[in-house]
Design a protein around this motif. Sequence first.
Motif, PDB file in Angstrom:
ATOM      1  N   THR A  23      -6.872  82.817 -39.698  1.00 58.63           N
ATOM      2  CA  THR A  23      -6.181  83.146 -38.458  1.00 58.63           C
ATOM      3  C   THR A  23      -5.660  84.577 -38.461  1.00 58.63           C
ATOM      4  OG1 THR A  23      -5.462  80.856 -38.320  1.00 58.63           O
ATOM      5  CG2 THR A  23      -4.285  82.423 -36.947  1.00 58.63           C
ATOM      6  N   GLN A 129      -9.423  91.246 -37.723  1.00 58.24           N
ATOM      7  CA  GLN A 129      -8.617  90.464 -36.791  1.00 58.24           C
ATOM      8  C   GLN A 129      -9.369  90.217 -35.486  1.00 58.24           C
ATOM      9  OE1 GLN A 129      -5.422  89.111 -37.673  1.00 58.24           O
ATOM     10  NE2 GLN A 129      -6.120  87.840 -35.983  1.00 58.24           N
ATOM     11  N   ASP A 133     -10.062  86.498 -34.148  1.00 57.32           N
ATOM     12  CA  ASP A 133      -9.592  86.078 -32.823  1.00 57.32           C
ATOM     13  C   ASP A 133     -10.727  85.483 -31.999  1.00 57.32           C
ATOM     14  OD1 ASP A 133      -7.052  86.942 -33.514  1.00 57.32           O
ATOM     15  OD2 ASP A 133      -7.147  88.784 -32.320  1.00 57.32           O
ATOM     16  N   ARG A 134     -11.878  86.158 -31.980  1.00 58.38           N
ATOM     17  CA  ARG A 134     -13.022  85.639 -31.221  1.00 58.38           C
ATOM     18  C   ARG A 134     -13.514  84.327 -31.819  1.00 58.38           C
ATOM     19  NH1 ARG A 134     -14.149  90.561 -31.246  1.00 58.38           N
ATOM     20  NH2 ARG A 134     -15.753  90.504 -32.846  1.00 58.38           N
ATOM     21  N   ASN A 136     -11.820  82.102 -33.517  1.00 60.94           N
ATOM     22  CA  ASN A 136     -10.865  81.018 -33.242  1.00 60.94           C
ATOM     23  C   ASN A 136     -10.856  80.647 -31.758  1.00 60.94           C
ATOM     24  OD1 ASN A 136     -10.207  80.774 -35.954  1.00 60.94           O
ATOM     25  ND2 ASN A 136      -8.625  82.333 -35.806  1.00 60.94           N
ATOM     26  N   GLN A 137     -11.077  81.613 -30.867  1.00 58.03           N
ATOM     27  CA  GLN A 137     -11.153  81.298 -29.435  1.00 58.03           C
ATOM     28  C   GLN A 137     -12.353  80.414 -29.127  1.00 58.03           C
ATOM     29  OE1 GLN A 137     -11.283  85.090 -27.414  1.00 58.03           O
ATOM     30  NE2 GLN A 137      -9.204  84.836 -26.635  1.00 58.03           N
TER      31      GLN A 137
END
Length: 140
Positions: A23, A129, A133-134, A136-137
Amino acid sequence: MRIIGMDYGSKTLGISLSDETKTLASPIETIRYNNVEELFNKLDKYFNTYEIEKIVLGNPLNLDGSLSDRSISTLNFKNNLEEKYKIPVIMEDERYTTVIVNNMLIDNNTRREKRKKVVDKLASTVILQGYLDRRNQNGE
């Protein structure tokens, strides 16, 4: 398992590392090196210390999205990483990361000498990061 982020340069390599939940990216080190053999010797400690499942490597594309001379060198480094560590290497667009990091450091009144020492590891953190982020989205 973790993901390692890298910002590859001709004399330095910025390193960042994800947490185990994949994360959050954290800056680790800027490795200074004289040749690729020395660089891999220094990188080995991360692969021997952490269970790394993937490498996210910044790709310095031209502003129009085409490959730069540095991109070609980075692609060669990618092949060397895959051959040595036997894990996937994801190429991540890094066109504005150094500018973002430098502006952030200037906004925080960081002196030029200090900026030079940390910009690569912070750029690798921005690269990693963005990937996390992508990822996890998209529910990966």
